[in-house]
Design an enzyme around this catalytic site. Structure first.
Site, mmCIF file in Angstrom:
data_model
loop_
_atom_site.group_PDB
_atom_site.id
_atom_site.type_symbol
_atom_site.label_atom_id
_atom_site.label_comp_id
_atom_site.label_asym_id
_atom_site.label_seq_id
_atom_site.Cartn_x
_atom_site.Cartn_y
_atom_site.Cartn_z
ATOM 1 N N ASP A 37 0.815 -1.220 0.000
ATOM 2 C CA ASP A 37 0.000 0.000 0.000
ATOM 3 C C ASP A 37 0.847 1.268 0.000
ATOM 4 O O ASP A 37 0.318 2.370 0.014
ATOM 5 C CB ASP A 37 -0.881 0.039 1.261
ATOM 6 N N HIS A 241 27.427 7.556 -11.943
ATOM 7 C CA HIS A 241 26.167 7.655 -11.201
ATOM 8 C C HIS A 241 26.077 6.556 -10.144
ATOM 9 O O HIS A 241 25.057 5.872 -10.017
ATOM 10 C CB HIS A 241 24.971 7.630 -12.162
ATOM 11 N N ASP A 258 28.261 13.749 -4.936
ATOM 12 C CA ASP A 258 27.432 14.519 -5.867
ATOM 13 C C ASP A 258 26.037 14.513 -5.273
ATOM 14 O O ASP A 258 25.342 13.499 -5.327
ATOM 15 C CB ASP A 258 27.477 13.845 -7.250
ATOM 16 N N ASP A 269 22.574 20.985 -7.647
ATOM 17 C CA ASP A 269 23.310 19.812 -8.159
ATOM 18 C C ASP A 269 24.800 20.101 -8.031
ATOM 19 O O ASP A 269 25.389 20.728 -8.914
ATOM 20 C CB ASP A 269 22.897 19.567 -9.619
ATOM 21 N N HIS A 348 32.045 12.545 -20.134
ATOM 22 C CA HIS A 348 30.721 13.180 -20.165
ATOM 23 C C HIS A 348 30.860 14.619 -20.640
ATOM 24 O O HIS A 348 31.947 15.064 -21.000
ATOM 25 C CB HIS A 348 30.020 13.085 -18.803
ATOM 26 N N HIS A 352 24.657 20.678 -17.742
ATOM 27 C CA HIS A 352 23.276 20.628 -18.240
ATOM 28 C C HIS A 352 22.500 21.792 -17.641
ATOM 29 O O HIS A 352 22.940 22.397 -16.660
ATOM 30 C CB HIS A 352 22.627 19.290 -17.842
ATOM 31 N N HIS A 359 18.223 17.591 -14.411
ATOM 32 C CA HIS A 359 18.610 17.763 -15.823
ATOM 33 C C HIS A 359 17.441 18.520 -16.428
ATOM 34 O O HIS A 359 16.465 17.914 -16.877
ATOM 35 C CB HIS A 359 18.832 16.419 -16.505
ATOM 36 N N GLU A 382 30.623 20.976 -14.660
ATOM 37 C CA GLU A 382 31.025 19.818 -13.865
ATOM 38 C C GLU A 382 32.030 18.893 -14.551
ATOM 39 O O GLU A 382 31.744 17.729 -14.808
ATOM 40 C CB GLU A 382 29.789 19.018 -13.457
ATOM 41 N N TYR A 386 38.426 10.639 -14.227
ATOM 42 C CA TYR A 386 38.164 9.382 -13.521
ATOM 43 C C TYR A 386 39.183 8.362 -13.998
ATOM 44 O O TYR A 386 39.135 7.924 -15.150
ATOM 45 C CB TYR A 386 36.740 8.898 -13.834
ATOM 46 N N ARG A 404 35.359 14.893 -9.561
ATOM 47 C CA ARG A 404 34.446 15.781 -10.305
ATOM 48 C C ARG A 404 34.193 16.984 -9.416
ATOM 49 O O ARG A 404 34.109 16.847 -8.188
ATOM 50 C CB ARG A 404 33.124 15.068 -10.643
ATOM 51 N N GLU A 406 31.556 20.243 -9.355
ATOM 52 C CA GLU A 406 30.330 20.704 -10.034
ATOM 53 C C GLU A 406 29.736 21.894 -9.299
ATOM 54 O O GLU A 406 29.488 21.830 -8.100
ATOM 55 C CB GLU A 406 29.302 19.559 -10.056
HETATM 56 N N1 GLY Z 1 23.866 14.615 -10.386
HETATM 57 C C1 GLY Z 1 23.759 14.232 -11.735
HETATM 58 C C2 GLY Z 1 24.544 15.139 -12.591
HETATM 59 O O1 GLY Z 1 25.481 15.738 -12.124
HETATM 60 O O2 GLY Z 1 24.230 15.351 -13.717
HETATM 61 MN MN MN Z 2 25.656 16.250 -10.057
HETATM 62 MN MN MN Z 3 24.937 17.706 -12.872
#
Ligand code: GLY
Ligand code: MN
Ligand code: MN
Length: 436
Positions: A37, A241, A258, A269, A348, A352, A359, A382, A386, A404, A406
């Site tokens: 439920d 991720h 992150d 973010d 990457h 974004h 995003h 960001e 790695y 990273r 960001e």
């Molecule tokens: N936290 C996901 C990204 O940095 O896009």
């Molecule tokens: Mn992030």
């Molecule tokens: Mn991000």
């Protein structure tokens, strides 16, 4: 807090865009079952929220330009004393009109029977088909209902137009009030990252740092994170991720966090990376400072008129040159960039859009060209490096260093503001925060 008058302004703007012969329809997000439920914590659909500020499920907003009884209709749940004892208060139709400024409000149970009359005579229905199958069916049934009655003089709509492009173009440009809410999301996020840095020590588990983040979020008014927090140590810093967050943190590991708070449905973010024991090793420092150089240069590349790709180009150049200088890549800068030799280390893009969704919506290309930055856009910057242990040919001393960094950046008339600038990111600042 975003004022109801701002939501009204957005609806007016959308009504202008769809024109007098169209009608716009947006359903609220459905509740999502978790197990038995239990349901997942409810989160309103971002488009619906952007136009209404209304956070209840089982609701539909209709914008019907030039309709004489009113252009803004909200279908929502009725007040129900029994249900409200179990689940809490509801706005009801009175609240929809008085508090959410609907011109008219109706019980959601009346939507199906009222839809045909609302749609009849409209040329186009502005709606995102395909995202909510249940609602698609309801809407198509209403259109078929009109088609079956054309002999009585009804006119069926002739076009479905996706509402997303016009609505998302509006969402891409943040108002001063939205930026203030986003700053609050970032300020809460700052407290969380600081707390994690302060308490971190080797021997802890990744989830224990996640607990510190979540404590700071909730304690400061952000009930939920904007996305599942990523807390990775050692080799896990190289999983972009990573959300298992269940490994022990060892002395000598880097820790990558992150995590961003969601505040009044707006996302922060932010990523910070630091040594678990509070002191960067020579290799960790070298990689860290390279990512930091790239990140600071990329942030500077964000300004009105610069293309969306400007930060990425800066990052690729600095990271590739840096990896050459450290002896990790070998060859000529231009050739290595051309061959994307950086890709195993930085796979990457530079970031974004950021807003109600982490995003966030908004096109990255217009007229086949990467779009230029304009004041009011909010984005992340960001970059990362790695060095996963399975990249061939990299000496062991670099293995499992993932970094990273960001930040959240607003494009302004003069350049940019960094909403997250107070969250420590130089080596000296991080080591000072972590000093025991
Ligand atoms: N936290 C996901 C990204 O940095 O896009
Ligand atoms: Mn992030
Ligand atoms: Mn991000």
């Amino acid at each position: 807090m975003i004022k109801m008058s701002e939501y009204a302004k957005r609806r007016k703007e959308l009504i202008q865009t769809i024109g007098p012969t169209g009608i716009a329809i947006l359903p609220a997000a459905p509740e999502v079952p978790r197990n038995g439920d239990a349901v997942y914590p409810y989160r309103q659909n971002s488009d619906f929220y952007y136009l209404t500020g209304f956070e209840e499920p089982e609701a539909v907003v209709i914008l019907a330009p030039k309709r004489k009884e009113g252009e803004y209709l909200l279908f929502n749940r009725v007040r129900d004393r029994d249900r409200e004892i179990w689940d809490g208060p509801r706005a009801g139709q009175e609240g929809a009109v008085n508090d959410f400024l609907a011109d008219q409000a109706f019980p959601i149970s009346e939507l199906e029977s009222m839809l045909p009359e609302l749609l009849a005579g409209r040329e186009s229905i502005h709606y995102s088909l395909g995202l909510n199958k249940h609602f698609d069916k309801l809407l198509l049934n209403a259109v078929n209902n009109i088609r079956a009655r054309i002999r009585s003089g009804l006119q069926a709509p002739i076009a479905f137009i996706d509402i997303a492009p016009s609505l998302h173009e509006m969402r891409l440009f943040k108002s001063a009030a939205e930026i203030a809410v986003m700053q609050k999301a970032v300020d809460i996020t700052e407290k969380a990252h600081l707390r994690a840095m302060e308490v971190c020590e080797p021997g802890m588990y990744e989830y224990q740092l996640e607990a510190e983040l979540m404590y700071a979020f909730i304690r400061n008014g952000a009930r939920f994170p904007a996305y599942n927090p990523i807390v990775g140590a050692g080799r896990n810093t190289c999983i972009l991720h990573y959300v298992n967050n269940n490994q022990k943190i060892a002395d000598g590991d880097m820790v990558l966090i992150d995590a961003g708070a969601e505040y009044q449905n707006y996302a922060a973010d932010v990523t910070r990376t630091f040594p678990a024991n509070g002191r960067f090793s020579a290799e960790q420092r070298a990689i860290y400072e390279l990512v930091l150089d790239a990140q600071m240069a990329a942030i500077k590349a964000v300004k009105p008129g610069a293309a969306w790709t400007a930060p990425q180009n800066v990052i690729v150049k600095i990271i590739t040159q840096g990896l050459i200088d450290l002896g990790i890549l070998k060859g000529n800068l231009d050739d290595l960039i051309e061959k994307q030799a950086y890709f195993p280390f930085y796979m990457h893009r530079s970031g974004h859009w950021l807003g109600l969704d982490v995003h966030d919506v908004g096109c990255y290309r217009v007229n086949k060209k990467w779009r230029p930055f304009e004041p009011g856009m909010v984005l992340t910057v960001e970059p990362g490096i790695y060095i996963s242990a399975d990249i061939p040919g990299v000496p062991k001393r670099w293995h499992n260093i993932g970094v990273r960094i960001e930040d959240n950046v607003v494009v302004t008339e003069k350049g940019r503001d960094v909403l997250s600038q107070r969250i420590p990111k130089t080596v000296a600042d991080i080591e000072a925060v972590m000093k025991k």
